[in-house]
Design a protein around this motif. Structure first.
Motif, PDB file in Angstrom:
ATOM      1  N   PRO A  91      35.537  28.256  40.538  1.00  0.00           N
ATOM      2  CA  PRO A  91      36.388  29.337  40.027  1.00  0.00           C
ATOM      3  C   PRO A  91      36.786  29.110  38.567  1.00  0.00           C
ATOM      4  O   PRO A  91      37.133  27.999  38.165  1.00  0.00           O
ATOM      5  CB  PRO A  91      37.610  29.273  40.951  1.00  0.00           C
ATOM      6  N   GLY A  92      36.705  30.190  37.799  1.00  0.00           N
ATOM      7  CA  GLY A  92      37.067  30.129  36.389  1.00  0.00           C
ATOM      8  C   GLY A  92      35.918  29.793  35.467  1.00  0.00           C
ATOM      9  O   GLY A  92      36.012  30.000  34.255  1.00  0.00           O
ATOM     10  N   ARG A 143      34.033  40.969  37.539  1.00  0.00           N
ATOM     11  CA  ARG A 143      34.649  39.661  37.793  1.00  0.00           C
ATOM     12  C   ARG A 143      36.067  39.861  38.316  1.00  0.00           C
ATOM     13  O   ARG A 143      36.855  40.626  37.771  1.00  0.00           O
ATOM     14  CB  ARG A 143      34.692  38.849  36.484  1.00  0.00           C
ATOM     15  N   GLU A 496      36.931  32.919  44.374  1.00  0.00           N
ATOM     16  CA  GLU A 496      37.379  33.984  43.462  1.00  0.00           C
ATOM     17  C   GLU A 496      37.522  35.319  44.186  1.00  0.00           C
ATOM     18  O   GLU A 496      38.325  36.158  43.783  1.00  0.00           O
ATOM     19  CB  GLU A 496      36.420  34.124  42.283  1.00  0.00           C
ATOM     20  N   TYR A 501      40.526  36.411  39.742  1.00  0.00           N
ATOM     21  CA  TYR A 501      40.141  35.884  38.430  1.00  0.00           C
ATOM     22  C   TYR A 501      40.979  36.608  37.376  1.00  0.00           C
ATOM     23  O   TYR A 501      41.204  37.814  37.494  1.00  0.00           O
ATOM     24  CB  TYR A 501      38.646  36.123  38.179  1.00  0.00           C
ATOM     25  N   PRO A 502      41.478  35.890  36.367  1.00  0.00           N
ATOM     26  CA  PRO A 502      41.242  34.467  36.092  1.00  0.00           C
ATOM     27  C   PRO A 502      42.032  33.553  37.017  1.00  0.00           C
ATOM     28  O   PRO A 502      42.907  34.006  37.758  1.00  0.00           O
ATOM     29  CB  PRO A 502      41.704  34.325  34.645  1.00  0.00           C
TER      30      PRO A 502
END
Length: 601
Positions: A91-92, A143, A496, A501-502
C-alpha cells in the motif's frame, strides 16, 4: 513476443521500449517513437480490431519495484541458506501509470486516450473491440477504489466517452463486480452497483446514460451473474437474503428479464444451493444442503424449473455412527441491536449439557466474503475416516468452538459491509462479543466467565492479535497464524481496496502490530518462513514490539513453510498439536503430556 492481427497480415512486436508493426513481407508499416525506459509500450496488452486496421496498446510509466527478501534457512538440497526475492507491491507504493493508445493503420496515426478520463489509474483492464469494430471499450479503476468507469473510444476520431461511471464514498467492491456489453455492440450494458444499498444489476442504454434502468431491486444482494442471454434478453443470477424466514446467506438462483420483469426462482428448498447449467442452458443440476442437511442433487428443466430426476440422496449413517452431530446455528443481534449476526456452534462429541465448556472462536473477518459454512460440511471429519481434524477435533479437547460473520464482511447490505472501510482493525468484534454474550445467556454450558479463546490465519491472524490487544477484557488466549498484522506491510491489491489510498492514519489505528505492546493475554504466533502471500516481516515486527515491551508469548516458525504452513501444508499434525495444547494449557489450565517422551515411544 508478438501479437498477430486476426487475419495474420500484421504482427506487432516490441523493440526496445517501442512498438513496431510489420506486414507479412516483414516491412514496417508503423512504429512508435516515444517509448523510453520511463514510458514503455506493453506488447502483452495489444488488442486488435476485427477489421485488422487498428489496435489499442498500453503505454505505461513503470511504478515502484518493491521486493520482499526472504532467507531459506534450511533448504532441502543444500547446507547453506539461500536468498529468495519476490516482487511485492505494498500500500502506498507508486504503481504503473497505464495509458491506452489507439494506433490506426489506415491513417498511420496514434492517439492517447484522454488522460483526464484515466487520471490516477490503479488498473486499466478488460479492453475489447465492439462487434462492428468502430470503437473499443475498457474498464478503468481509480487509485483508492472509489471510482470506476467503462470508457469507450471511437476508432476514427479517437474521441473517448464515459459510458458508465460508478462513485462511492467508501469502497467499490470489485470482488463482486460485473459488467456485460449486450451483443458487444456498445449500446446496452449491464452493470452491478451497490448504489441503492445492495448489490443490484442496472441496464445502461447508450453512452452517458445518467439514469440507467434498475433490473433487480430489494433488500438483498445479487451474489453472482451466471449467464446473460442477449437474444432472449434474460439474466440468470444467484442471490441471497430474498426469502423471509431463511438464513440470509443461503444462495438461491433466479432468472429475470432485462427490464426487471418476470423474476423467476429456479431453486426452492430452504437450503444453500449450488447450480450448474448445461452448455445450452436447457437443464441444470441443483445441489443443495445446510450444515444440518446433507447434499441433495436434482436435475431440473430451465424453462420452468420442473424436477426431472433426483440424482442423489444422502446417506450419512457411517458418519453418524462415527459420532457426527451437526453444529448448532445461532443468531444474535449485532452492535446496533437490530442486525442479525449468524454463526455456528460446534460441541464436543461427548458433550454433556450439565458441564461448562470454555469457548474458542475461529475467526476470519476479511471483507471480501462471508465465511461461516452454509452447506453440509462434516466439520473436520476426515474423508478417509481415519481421524478428526479442525474445529471438531478442537471441540473434542473439551471446548465449544464457534464461528460467525460480523459486520464488515460481505454478502449483506452495503452498510453492513462498510464497517470495514478504513477500519480492518474492527474485525466485527462489537458484534462478535455481543453474539458470545447472547449465547452464554441462553446456554448454561457456554462458559465465557474467564474470557474466550480465538484463533485465525492470514487476515484471521491479524484479527486474533487484534482481539488480544483491542479487547483484552473479553479475549484472553489466541493462536495467530500467518497474520498481516499491519496493513501497510501486506500486498497492495487487497489492503488498499479496504483501507483506501493514500495511506493515512487509519492504517496505524487498525494496526495490531502498532498496539502489540498492549498485549495482556496469552499468545502463540505461528508463521511459515517462506510465506509469499503475507510478508513474514509482518510477524517479526510484532515479535519486536512484544520483546521491547517485555511481553511473554510463544513463537513457532515453520522452516520453508508457505502461507498455509501448519494448516493444509507442512507439519499439519505437529502444528495442530501445538495449537490445541496451547488452548488446553491456557484455557483449561490442564497439565500437558511430555510430548518429547511420548514421541520417542
Amino acid at each position: 513476443m508478438e501479437s498477430a492481427s486476426p487475419d495474420g497480415k500484421y504482427r506487432a512486436m516490441q523493440e526496445g521500449y517501442n512498438l513496431v508493426i510489420k506486414n507479412s513481407n516483414d516491412d514496417i508499416v508503423y512504429q512508435t517513437s516515444d517509448g523510453s525506459a520511463e514510458n514503455q509500450y506493453d506488447i502483452a496488452s495489444v488488442k486488435w480490431s476485427g477489421e485488422n486496421d487498428a489496435l489499442v496498446v498500453i503505454r505505461f510509466v513503470p511504478g515502484e519495484a518493491r521486493y520482499v527478501t526472504r532467507v531459506v534457512a534450511a533448504p532441502e538440497n543444500r547446507l547453506q541458506p539461500e536468498v529468495v526475492k519476490q516482487l511485492y507491491p505494498k500500500p502506498g507504493d507508486r504503481v504503473d501509470a497505464d495509458q491506452p493508445v489507439l494506433i490506426n493503420l489506415t491513417t498511420s496515426s496514434q492517439q492517447d486516450v484522454a488522460r483526464s478520463l484515466t487520471d490516477q489509474a490503479y488498473i486499466i483492464s478488460g479492453i475489447y473491440w465492439h462487434k462492428d469494430n468502430r470503437a473499443f471499450s475498457f474498464h478503468y479503476t481509480r487509485r483508492g477504489h472509489q471510482q470506476e468507469r467503462i470508457i469507450t473510444v471511437d476508432k476514427q476520431s479517437g474521441r473517448a466517452t464515459v459510458a458508465i461511471e460508478e462513485n462511492a464514498e467508501t469502497f467499490i467492491n470489485r470482488w463482486r463486480g460485473f459488467y456485460h456489453d449486450v451483443n458487444k455492440a456498445g449500446k446496452e450494458r449491464i452493470w452491478l452497483s451497490e448504489r441503492d444499498g445492495y448489490a443490484h444489476l442496472y441496464l445502461y442504454d447508450g453512452d452517458n446514460d445518467s439514469q440507467p434502468q434498475q433490473i433487480t431491486q430489494g433488500n438483498w444482494p445479487v451474489r453472482e451473474v451466471v449467464h446473460v442471454d442477449d437474444e432472449a434478453r434474460q439474466i440468470y443470477f444467484a442471490a441471497s437474503g430474498m426469502n423471509e424466514g431463511e438464513d440470509p446467506y443461503f444462495m438461491h438462483y433466479y432468472r429475470i428479464n432485462f427490464d426487471g420483469t418476470a423474476l423467476t426462482p429456479l431453486t426452492g428448498a430452504k437450503a444453500n444451493h449450488e447450480v450448474r447449467f448445461s452448455d445450452d442452458m436447457q437443464w441444470y443440476v441443483d445441489v443443495y444442503s445446510r450444515p444440518d442437511l446433507p447434499n441433495v442433487a436434482e436435475l431440473r428443466r430451465t424453462k420452468d424449473g420442473k424436477l426431472l430426476r433426483t440424482l442423489a440422496k444422502p446417506d450419512i449413517s457411517r458418519l453418524t455412527a462415527a459420532g457426527f452431530t451437526a453444529p448448532d446455528v445461532f443468531v444474535a443481534k449485532g452492535r446496533d441491536d437490530k442486525t442479525d449476526i449468524w454463526g455456528l456452534i460446534v460441541k464436543p462429541q461427548n458433550f454433556d449439557a450439565t458441564k461448562q465448556y470454555p469457548v474458542i472462536e475461529n475467526i476470519y473477518a476479511g471483507p471480501h466474503d462471508s465465511f461461516v459454512p452454509k452447506s453440509f460440511w462434516p466439520f473436520g471429519y476426515h474423508s478417509g475416516g481415519d481421524k478428526i481434524i479442525g474445529m471438531q477435533a478442537l471441540a473434542n479437547m473439551g471446548f465449544i468452538v464457534v464461528q460467525m460473520d460480523g459486520m464488515g464482511t460481505a454478502n449483506r447490505s452495503k452498510a453492513f459491509h462498510d464497517v470495514a472501510w478504513k477500519n480492518l482493525g474492527d474485525s466485527g468484534f462489537p458484534d462478535r462479543i455481543k453474539w458470545h454474550k447472547a449465547a452464554a445467556a441462553q446456554y448454561p454450558w457456554y462458559d465465557i466467565s474467564k474470557g474466550a479463546g480465538i484463533y485465525g490465519a492470514s487476515a484471521g491472524g491479524q484479527s486474533t492479535l487484534g482481539a488480544l490487544v483491542f479487547h483484552p477484557e473479553f479475549y484472553t488466549t489466541g493462536v495467530a497464524y500467518a497474520g498481516c498484522y499491519d496493513n501497510r506491510m501486506d500486498k497492495i491489491s487487497w489492503n488498499e481496496l479496504w483501507m483506501g489510498y493514500p495511506v493515512d492514519q487509519s492504517y496505524v489505528a487498525s494496526s495490531a502490530m502498532e498496539h502489540a505492546g498492549d498485549l495482556q493475554g496469552n499468545l502463540l504466533i505461528i508463521n511459515g518462513e517462506q510465506d509469499s502471500n503475507v510478508d513474514p516481516a509482518s510477524t517479526m515486527q510484532v515479535v519486536d514490539k512484544l520483546v521491547k515491551a517485555g511481553k511473554d508469548f510463544d513463537l513457532l516458525i515453520i522452516p520453508g513453510g508457505e502461507h498455509s504452513a501448519g494448516r493444509s501444508t507442512g507439519p499439519v499434525d505437529y502444528v495442530q498439536r501445538r495449537q490445541f495444547s496451547f488452548f488446553v494449557e491456557k484455557l483449561q489450565h490442564s497439565p500437558l503430556p511430555d510430548f518429547n517422551q511420548e514421541s520417542g515411544k
